[in-house]
Design an enzyme around this catalytic site. Structure first.
Site, PDB file in Angstrom:
ATOM      1  N   SER A 203       0.952  -1.268   0.158  1.00  0.00           N
ATOM      2  CA  SER A 203      -0.039  -0.078   0.015  1.00  0.00           C
ATOM      3  C   SER A 203       0.907   1.276   0.092  1.00  0.00           C
ATOM      4  CB  SER A 203      -1.181   0.034   1.285  1.00  0.00           C
ATOM      5  OG  SER A 203      -1.906   0.954   1.044  1.00  0.00           O
ATOM      6  N   ASP A 304      -8.276  -2.917  -7.365  1.00  0.00           N
ATOM      7  CA  ASP A 304      -7.619  -2.717  -5.977  1.00  0.00           C
ATOM      8  C   ASP A 304      -8.671  -1.957  -5.364  1.00  0.00           C
ATOM      9  OD1 ASP A 304      -4.893  -2.299  -4.518  1.00  0.00           O
ATOM     10  OD2 ASP A 304      -6.003  -0.536  -4.276  1.00  0.00           O
ATOM     11  N   HIS A 350      -6.387  -5.834  -1.631  1.00  0.00           N
ATOM     12  CA  HIS A 350      -5.550  -4.695  -1.353  1.00  0.00           C
ATOM     13  C   HIS A 350      -4.515  -5.476  -0.522  1.00  0.00           C
ATOM     14  CE1 HIS A 350      -3.907  -0.866  -1.229  1.00  0.00           C
ATOM     15  NE2 HIS A 350      -3.764  -0.966   0.206  1.00  0.00           N
TER      16      HIS A 350
END
Length: 583
Positions: A203, A304, A350
């Protein structure tokens, strides 16, 4: 007893007080109330005994001025390899970011653990690529593992060390990364020539990997002069600068631009030059990647969840929203076309690297761990590019000049020898040397190179030495020569064993050669969740896992009409695979 209760009451009151005061004041109070471990790095260096503990141990940075948002001391968690591996994995945690006073204030109230180190535990457990268990992490379980907690809220890019008077926040993500690497050098990263550093992150940590990869490589190789191979893995950090689904909504480009100004964000120099008018564009992977020099592996879900949130379609309810998401997947797939090493399944998700089930994700029947290992091996086989015609000509001229200078030195030396002989100095010097040799009978005889080894004793020692002769110098020279020979042999054997160990470590648990034929595993399926290994999608509204039919229904598909078209009843349709239904 009463004094202890009184102290506990004071601490509880102080904690409640800190929770209700502004962030700028809380930082000052916390800085005075939190006990910071001193000499954390030196303490770890002094620990020579390696235990079998599975957890990673907390280490605060040696430079206390490098801090989290609230001014508390930054640091990392470390687990040294039990087999003295030369491989290091440094993992940057994620957690999005804040970009203005309001978002940072909300982050402090709702996600305080992402802005301070006050709640860090002494040890940390983690899975995925940092797991110490071979069944969960087959290729890197015995490497040196480092986790860097995220407490700077700036995608690991900030250089703002002096807080503003209004909010009191610092943003020092880029400085934290560099200081972590600097502190790892005395802990073992700089002790082994030929070490390998794998900088990974998920991330916001994935964005941080791309922003800091070339800087760390330059710092280790150029500034510190270490022989360290630096690679990077960006997990779910490849975001797109698209227009949002809802017209007039704040775009991700505007958010990143505000954040870059707030953080004093540092981006790679090559990317800054390419986007000189808009340096904040370098936070987007497809803009930054062409300027990177160090090897980078990109993992990215084609759908995502954070990208969907940024575009305003996180909870799709209409076919129009799903059409937008479908276009988002196509746009992301197109942006990865020039990436050398990529693993992009057509799933909604994610982050993956720190998940314990990360081995289940596959593309073309190849797991993510196998793909990463193949990529790592491929970067080791990269050879120097062949020299161009101009480079070969420059090298020829350089060698020619060196040879000319060498000949000139020889000619000068010959002239000087001839001049000395002409003046009679040559004979005089030879006579003086012979007299000195006569005065020093213990001087060892110089052995010509043409003599063989079996004549050495005959040259040094006479067959029938007289009683007054002293051969101490000869015996000492012989002992020194034997000792030097043993040392050379020992160093040669150590080097051979080191090379064998490195080769075995590189080949240990290597994936099959057949699986290493492709480094670009980019799934072409255009539907979300059309991969058998996709994680189960969770409804963002209800928080419950969705079945395949519920997901198709949210796409706008009439389930009963699909059953009729396939000639099956509803129960059979429920038991059918999603890919079978779509095809």
């Amino acid at each position: 007893m009463w004094s202890n209760l009184f102290l506990i009451k004071i601490l509880l009151t102080l904690t409640t007080f800190i929770d209700h005061i502004p962030a700028s004041e809380a930082a000052a109070v916390r800085q005075n109330s939190i006990l910071i471990e001193s000499n954390s790095v030196q303490r770890v260096v002094g620990e020579t005994q390696r235990t079998e503990a599975r957890g990673l141990k907390r280490v605060f940075l040696s430079n206390r001025t490098v801090a989290c948002n609230d001014g508390s001391q930054a640091g990392f968690y470390l687990r040294r390899s039990a087999v003295f591996s030369r491989r290091w994995i440094v993992y940057l945690e994620g957690g999005m970011y804040c970009y203005d006073y309001k978002s940072c204030r909300d982050r402090w109230l709702n996600a305080r653990n992402l802005m301070t180190s006050a709640q860090w535990t002494d040890t940390k457990e983690v899975g995925g690529i940092l797991s110490p268990h071979p069944d969960e992490n087959p290729y890197w379980h015995d490497a040196n593992h480092v986790i860097v907690p995220y407490c700077s809220s700036d995608s690991w890019s900030g250089t703002k060390s002096i807080p503003d008077t209004r909010d009191g926040w610092r943003f020092m993500g880029s400085l934290i990364v560099k200081q972590v690497i600097a502190d790892l050098i005395p802990l073992g990263l700089g002790n082994t020539q030929g070490a390998e550093l794998l900088l990974a992150g998920s991330s916001a940590g994935g964005v941080g990997v791309m922003l800091n990869l070339d800087k760390i490589r330059h710092f280790l190789v150029q500034e510190r002069g270490l022989r360290v191979t630096v690679r990077g893995i960006s997990d779910s950090g490849w975001f797109l600068d698209r227009e949002p689904y809802v017209p007039g909504a704040i775009a991700s480009t505007d958010v990143v631009k505000q954040g870059w100004n707030l953080w004093n964000g540092a981006v790679p120099e090559a990317c800054r030059k390419k986007h000189s008018r808009e340096p904040w564009r370098c936070y987007f992977g497809h803009r930054l990647y062409p300027t990177l020099k160090a090897p980078l592996f990109v993992f990215q879900w084609l759908f995502d969840e954070e990208q969907m949130k940024a575009d305003g379609v996180w909870a799709p309810k209409s076919p129009q929203q799903w059409d937008y998401i479908h276009g988002m997947g196509n746009a992301l797939r197109d942006s990865l076309e020039n990436v050398t090493a990529v693993f992009a399944p057509s799933c909604i998700g994610h982050s993956v690297l720190n998940n314990r089930d990360w081995l289940h994700i596959r593309v073309n029947n190849i797991s993510l761990s196998d793909a990463l290992k193949c990529w790592e091996q491929s970067t080791q086989k990269i050879r120097r590019k062949p020299r161009t015609k101009e480079e070969r000509e420059r090298r020829r001229l350089r060698r020619q000049k060196q040879e000319e200078r060498r000949l000139k030195r020889l000619q000068k030396k010959l002239r000087e020898n001839e001049e000395r002989k002409a003046k009679g100095q040559g004979k005089k010097a030879k006579k003086n040397k012979k007299n000195q040799d006569r005065k020093n009978p213990n001087r060892p005889t110089k052995i010509p190179k043409r003599h063989s080894q079996h004549n050495l004793n005959a040259l040094l020692l006479p067959k029938s030495p007289t009683e007054g002769d002293d051969f101490t110098g000869y015996v000492q020279d012989e002992a020194n020569a034997t000792q030097s020979k043993r040392q050379r042999k020992r160093r040669k054997n150590q080097k051979r064993r080191h090379q064998q160990n490195n080769h075995q470590e590189a080949q240990k648990s290597s994936p099959d050669t057949e699986k290493c034929t492709a480094l670009r595993l980019l799934e072409r399926c255009s539907w979300p969740q059309c991969n058998h290994s996709c994680p189960t999608f969770t409804n963002p509204v209800t928080g419950k896992k969705m079945t395949d039919l519920e997901l198709l229904s949210s796409f706008g598909m009439e389930v009963e009409a699909a059953a009729s078209a396939l000639g099956v009843d509803m129960q059979t349709l429920k038991n059918m695979d999603l890919i079978t239904v779509l095809t």
